[in-house]
Motif scaffolding. Structure first.
Motif, PDB file in Angstrom:
ATOM      1  N   PRO A 120      39.169  40.245  48.324  1.00 32.22           N
ATOM      2  CA  PRO A 120      37.887  38.802  47.392  1.00 32.22           C
ATOM      3  C   PRO A 120      38.229  37.479  47.366  1.00 32.22           C
ATOM      4  O   PRO A 120      39.395  37.401  46.135  1.00 32.22           O
ATOM      5  CB  PRO A 120      37.519  39.638  46.360  1.00 32.22           C
ATOM      6  N   GLU A 121      37.357  36.701  47.265  1.00 32.46           N
ATOM      7  CA  GLU A 121      37.157  35.493  46.632  1.00 32.46           C
ATOM      8  C   GLU A 121      37.561  36.143  44.191  1.00 32.46           C
ATOM      9  O   GLU A 121      36.516  37.018  44.512  1.00 32.46           O
ATOM     10  CB  GLU A 121      36.647  34.394  46.705  1.00 32.46           C
ATOM     11  N   GLU A 122      38.409  34.705  43.738  1.00 32.11           N
ATOM     12  CA  GLU A 122      37.828  36.076  42.510  1.00 32.11           C
ATOM     13  C   GLU A 122      36.500  35.233  41.665  1.00 32.11           C
ATOM     14  O   GLU A 122      36.379  36.755  41.413  1.00 32.11           O
ATOM     15  CB  GLU A 122      39.100  34.389  41.432  1.00 32.11           C
ATOM     16  N   GLU A 123      35.562  35.259  42.047  1.00 32.49           N
ATOM     17  CA  GLU A 123      34.628  35.353  41.439  1.00 32.49           C
ATOM     18  C   GLU A 123      32.974  36.580  41.873  1.00 32.49           C
ATOM     19  O   GLU A 123      32.887  36.566  41.984  1.00 32.49           O
ATOM     20  CB  GLU A 123      33.635  34.092  41.218  1.00 32.49           C
ATOM     21  N   ASN A 124      33.856  36.722  43.201  1.00 38.48           N
ATOM     22  CA  ASN A 124      33.393  37.876  44.138  1.00 38.48           C
ATOM     23  C   ASN A 124      34.434  39.386  43.335  1.00 38.48           C
ATOM     24  O   ASN A 124      33.833  40.948  43.974  1.00 38.48           O
ATOM     25  CB  ASN A 124      33.214  38.026  45.558  1.00 38.48           C
ATOM     26  N   ARG A 125      35.179  39.609  42.761  1.00 41.19           N
ATOM     27  CA  ARG A 125      36.353  40.599  42.634  1.00 41.19           C
ATOM     28  C   ARG A 125      34.933  41.604  42.324  1.00 41.19           C
ATOM     29  O   ARG A 125      35.466  42.468  42.365  1.00 41.19           O
ATOM     30  CB  ARG A 125      37.541  40.208  41.907  1.00 41.19           C
ATOM     31  N   LYS A 126      34.844  41.111  40.564  1.00 35.08           N
ATOM     32  CA  LYS A 126      34.103  42.407  40.138  1.00 35.08           C
ATOM     33  C   LYS A 126      33.323  43.524  41.231  1.00 35.08           C
ATOM     34  O   LYS A 126      32.731  44.320  40.957  1.00 35.08           O
ATOM     35  CB  LYS A 126      33.464  41.362  38.945  1.00 35.08           C
ATOM     36  N   HIS A 127      32.674  42.436  41.861  1.00 31.10           N
ATOM     37  CA  HIS A 127      31.178  43.359  42.546  1.00 31.10           C
ATOM     38  C   HIS A 127      32.228  43.593  43.804  1.00 31.10           C
ATOM     39  O   HIS A 127      31.762  45.237  43.868  1.00 31.10           O
ATOM     40  CB  HIS A 127      30.651  42.488  43.080  1.00 31.10           C
ATOM     41  N   ILE A 128      33.089  43.508  44.452  1.00 28.97           N
ATOM     42  CA  ILE A 128      34.426  43.811  45.719  1.00 28.97           C
ATOM     43  C   ILE A 128      34.566  45.613  45.092  1.00 28.97           C
ATOM     44  O   ILE A 128      34.195  46.170  45.668  1.00 28.97           O
ATOM     45  CB  ILE A 128      35.098  43.349  46.034  1.00 28.97           C
ATOM     46  N   SER A 129      35.091  45.264  44.034  1.00 29.55           N
ATOM     47  CA  SER A 129      35.736  46.595  43.176  1.00 29.55           C
ATOM     48  C   SER A 129      34.755  47.550  42.907  1.00 29.55           C
ATOM     49  O   SER A 129      34.851  48.417  42.743  1.00 29.55           O
ATOM     50  CB  SER A 129      36.770  46.382  41.826  1.00 29.55           C
ATOM     51  N   GLU A 130      33.834  47.662  42.250  1.00 27.19           N
ATOM     52  CA  GLU A 130      32.690  48.063  41.984  1.00 27.19           C
ATOM     53  C   GLU A 130      31.737  48.685  43.297  1.00 27.19           C
ATOM     54  O   GLU A 130      32.116  49.924  43.450  1.00 27.19           O
ATOM     55  CB  GLU A 130      31.005  47.421  41.424  1.00 27.19           C
ATOM     56  N   GLU A 131      32.077  48.087  44.584  1.00 23.65           N
ATOM     57  CA  GLU A 131      31.539  48.471  46.040  1.00 23.65           C
ATOM     58  C   GLU A 131      32.604  49.235  46.045  1.00 23.65           C
ATOM     59  O   GLU A 131      32.151  50.766  46.961  1.00 23.65           O
ATOM     60  CB  GLU A 131      31.188  47.231  46.408  1.00 23.65           C
ATOM     61  N   LEU A 132      33.506  48.948  46.095  1.00 28.03           N
ATOM     62  CA  LEU A 132      34.945  49.997  46.504  1.00 28.03           C
ATOM     63  C   LEU A 132      35.194  51.586  45.559  1.00 28.03           C
ATOM     64  O   LEU A 132      34.648  52.260  46.248  1.00 28.03           O
ATOM     65  CB  LEU A 132      36.233  49.355  45.841  1.00 28.03           C
ATOM     66  N   HIS A 133      34.297  51.421  44.550  1.00 32.44           N
ATOM     67  CA  HIS A 133      34.367  52.832  44.009  1.00 32.44           C
ATOM     68  C   HIS A 133      33.315  53.537  43.890  1.00 32.44           C
ATOM     69  O   HIS A 133      32.889  55.034  44.282  1.00 32.44           O
ATOM     70  CB  HIS A 133      34.594  52.502  41.806  1.00 32.44           C
ATOM     71  N   ALA A 134      32.727  52.730  44.165  1.00 30.81           N
ATOM     72  CA  ALA A 134      31.097  53.408  44.331  1.00 30.81           C
ATOM     73  C   ALA A 134      31.116  53.943  45.805  1.00 30.81           C
ATOM     74  O   ALA A 134      30.983  55.429  46.076  1.00 30.81           O
ATOM     75  CB  ALA A 134      29.866  52.984  44.774  1.00 30.81           C
ATOM     76  N   LEU A 135      32.042  53.273  46.839  1.00 27.08           N
ATOM     77  CA  LEU A 135      32.193  54.250  48.277  1.00 27.08           C
ATOM     78  C   LEU A 135      33.396  55.387  47.716  1.00 27.08           C
ATOM     79  O   LEU A 135      32.945  56.338  48.666  1.00 27.08           O
ATOM     80  CB  LEU A 135      32.444  53.233  49.156  1.00 27.08           C
ATOM     81  N   ARG A 136      34.307  55.164  47.142  1.00 28.67           N
ATOM     82  CA  ARG A 136      35.677  56.454  46.671  1.00 28.67           C
ATOM     83  C   ARG A 136      34.742  57.261  46.077  1.00 28.67           C
ATOM     84  O   ARG A 136      34.838  58.654  46.147  1.00 28.67           O
ATOM     85  CB  ARG A 136      36.721  55.818  46.732  1.00 28.67           C
ATOM     86  N   ALA A 137      33.668  57.128  45.617  1.00 27.10           N
ATOM     87  CA  ALA A 137      33.085  58.323  44.549  1.00 27.10           C
ATOM     88  C   ALA A 137      32.312  59.133  45.032  1.00 27.10           C
ATOM     89  O   ALA A 137      32.306  60.931  45.442  1.00 27.10           O
ATOM     90  CB  ALA A 137      32.305  57.449  43.607  1.00 27.10           C
ATOM     91  N   ILE A 138      31.827  58.750  46.844  1.00 27.09           N
ATOM     92  CA  ILE A 138      31.149  59.841  47.780  1.00 27.09           C
ATOM     93  C   ILE A 138      32.099  59.882  48.188  1.00 27.09           C
ATOM     94  O   ILE A 138      31.999  62.117  48.796  1.00 27.09           O
ATOM     95  CB  ILE A 138      30.064  58.744  48.375  1.00 27.09           C
ATOM     96  N   ILE A 139      32.698  59.323  48.676  1.00 27.82           N
ATOM     97  CA  ILE A 139      34.020  60.359  49.804  1.00 27.82           C
ATOM     98  C   ILE A 139      34.572  61.718  48.985  1.00 27.82           C
ATOM     99  O   ILE A 139      35.070  62.792  49.376  1.00 27.82           O
ATOM    100  CB  ILE A 139      34.733  59.269  50.221  1.00 27.82           C
ATOM    101  N   ILE A 140      34.920  61.374  48.077  1.00 23.47           N
ATOM    102  CA  ILE A 140      35.811  62.025  46.617  1.00 23.47           C
ATOM    103  C   ILE A 140      35.098  63.380  46.894  1.00 23.47           C
ATOM    104  O   ILE A 140      35.559  64.561  46.477  1.00 23.47           O
ATOM    105  CB  ILE A 140      36.105  61.868  45.317  1.00 23.47           C
TER     106      ILE A 140
END
Length: 494
Positions: A120-140
């Motif tokens: 991700p571009e630096e300005e989008n890093r925070k939101h991409i990270s939140e999306e990744l965490h949310a995806l992983r949380a469901i899988i876990i």
């Protein structure tokens, strides 16, 4: 809430009213009411999910998740896939995490795989990270995490035994390892044999230091994360475990920063570690195996170390039960080791304020007793203590009674106890407690019996010793200077 429903039905300040409704439904009854309202107004909620206003879409998705409105599961996923505003995307996933999203698991895993490859571009890093965490949380939720096996692989490894700072030397002597040195936080040892380490009961826990350059991490999250990766953080984890990555971790930042500052620091650092590790490190605050502990020094830098939950400590397995006032078993073990010169085998021992029995159990493990008696006015503690003692194979006679009403046919050789904390008691009440304690002890002990007392009210004890010639202070040891806890060894002369 009816007013909010009316405002939403009239489409007045939808974004704000959705937010207010989320605050109002935190009780079970409120959630049920909102669920019924959504069911009766599905077309309206669909409209909110398709609003031109991004925050309205976000609040609508979160509200649907708050009440776990299962009929909208597919709708939420479709909305997530079509969403172009990054800060909204994780809201759909957060909502899905409250539902039965198992039918979507394949699609969720595919999306995670694709998104993990994105830089991700630096300005989008925070939101991409939140999306990744949310995806992983469901899988876990459905698959859990890969559990690792701790394994030194026969290699000498450096570890830090966290221990009482004032008594590190005693802990060092209790560990049968040649390569053991004092450290500001405890004892630093290097060994390939965990069995040697477990012979000591006086340290609290084991962590693994990470050798970084410089020795202490700078208090800047991204720079600190880079230093850890350069120091071989992933390689160290692989060396300590049998299975391969990924490793799920959380950051525990022990610092003078405010809670909000620590939270922000930890999140930025965790996001950077995830990115730099290429997915080999995954931040998960609720389900994790690795705790990355950062301990602040006086200059504001951080000493980094690892706590591995796969490393099981069985020293205190007997302590199945405890209460809020319970002493930590490693502290109890430290106390009895300090008092060891005064302990006699086959002694008859009494703990007047026994709690769940930890002091007696640890005393008996060091020097076996003949008979052990324990009283407490808290019945729940007595029941829990009985179960603990059975697990520890310690024969303790637990009695649910006030110590001052206790009577026994034989006199005791030893009194060992963790004295009650002051709590809401006044100075006068505490003074009376210690006065009554020494009165009672005098009647139930043998001549030359000893009192092993752990207390942070040393002033009251010293007062009684001045007033009573039949008691003699043999040893006074400070255990915690900041909280003024002392171990006192007192002889009953009478």
């Amino acid at each position: 809430m009816n007013q909010i429903y009316n405002q939403l039905s009239a489409r007045n300040d939808v974004r704000g009213n959705l937010s207010q409704l989320r605050q109002q439904i935190k009780t079970q009854d409120g959630s049920k009411t909102a669920y019924s309202w959504i069911a009766a107004n599905e077309p309206l909620m669909r409209e909110f999910l398709q609003s031109d206003d991004a925050k309205t879409r976000k609040n609508a998705a979160l509200l649907i998740g708050d009440v776990a409105y299962q009929p909208f599961m597919e709708l939420l996923w479709n909305a997530y896939e079509k969403e172009n505003t990054l800060f909204v995307k994780s809201a759909y996933l957060t909502a899905l995490a409250h539902m039965d999203a198992k039918p979507l698991l394949g699609q969720i895993k595919n999306r995670l795989s694709v998104l993990s490859e994105v830089e991700p571009e630096e300005e989008n890093r925070k939101h991409i990270s939140e999306e990744l965490h949310a995806l992983r949380a469901i899988i876990i939720q459905y698959e859990g995490i890969v559990r690792h096996t701790f394994d030194l692989k026969g290699q000498k490894t450096q570890m830090l035994l966290i221990a009482n700072r004032m008594h590190r030397e005693l802990v060092r002597r209790s560990v049968p390892v040649k390569d053991a040195a004092l450290h500001p936080l405890g004892v630093l040892v290097t060994t390939d044999c965990m069995a040697d380490i477990w012979q000591s009961r006086c340290f609290r826990e084991i962590v693994f230091p990470i050798q970084t350059k410089p020795s202490f991490l700078v208090p800047k999250p991204m720079e600190a994360a880079k230093s850890l990766m350069e120091a071989g953080l992933v390689e160290k984890l692989l060396a300590l475990h049998s299975e391969a990555a990924p490793f799920y971790f959380r950051i525990d930042c022990k610092s003078r920063m405010s809670l909000e500052e620590r939270s922000t620091f930890s999140k930025k650092m965790a996001d950077t570690l995830e990115s730099l590790s290429g997915g080999m490190l995954i931040n998960s605050t609720s389900d994790y195996e690795i705790e990355l502990r950062l301990i602040e020094n006086k200059d504001g830098g951080f000493f980094p170390c690892l706590k591995c939950t796969a490393l099981k400590d069985h020293r205190f397995d007997y302590r199945k039960n405890f209460i809020s006032a319970s002493i930590h078993p490693s502290t109890a073990a430290l106390l009895v080791n300090i008092a060891a010169p005064y302990l006699k085998e086959d002694a008859q021992i009494m703990d007047p304020f026994c709690g769940v029995g930890t002091m007696l159990i640890e005393r008996n493990k060091l020097v076996p007793a003949r008979e052990m008696y324990a009283t407490d006015i808290f019945g729940d503690a007595i029941e829990k203590g009985r179960e603990n003692a059975e697990l520890a194979d310690a024969r303790i006679n637990f009695i649910h009674r006030d110590f001052f009403d206790f009577k026994h046919e034989y006199l005791f050789d030893e009194i060992i106890t963790n004295m009650p904390m002051r709590g809401k008691k006044s100075r006068e009440e505490m003074d009376q407690l210690y006065d009554s304690f020494f009165d009672k002890v005098r009647t139930i002990t043998q001549r030359e019996a000893v009192i092993i007392m752990y207390t942070n009210e040393i002033g009251f004890v010293k007062k009684q010793l001045r007033l009573r010639s039949e008691f003699k202070l043999l040893q006074e040891t400070c255990i915690q200077s900041k909280t003024a806890f002392y171990l006192l060894i007192i002889e009953v002369k009478k």
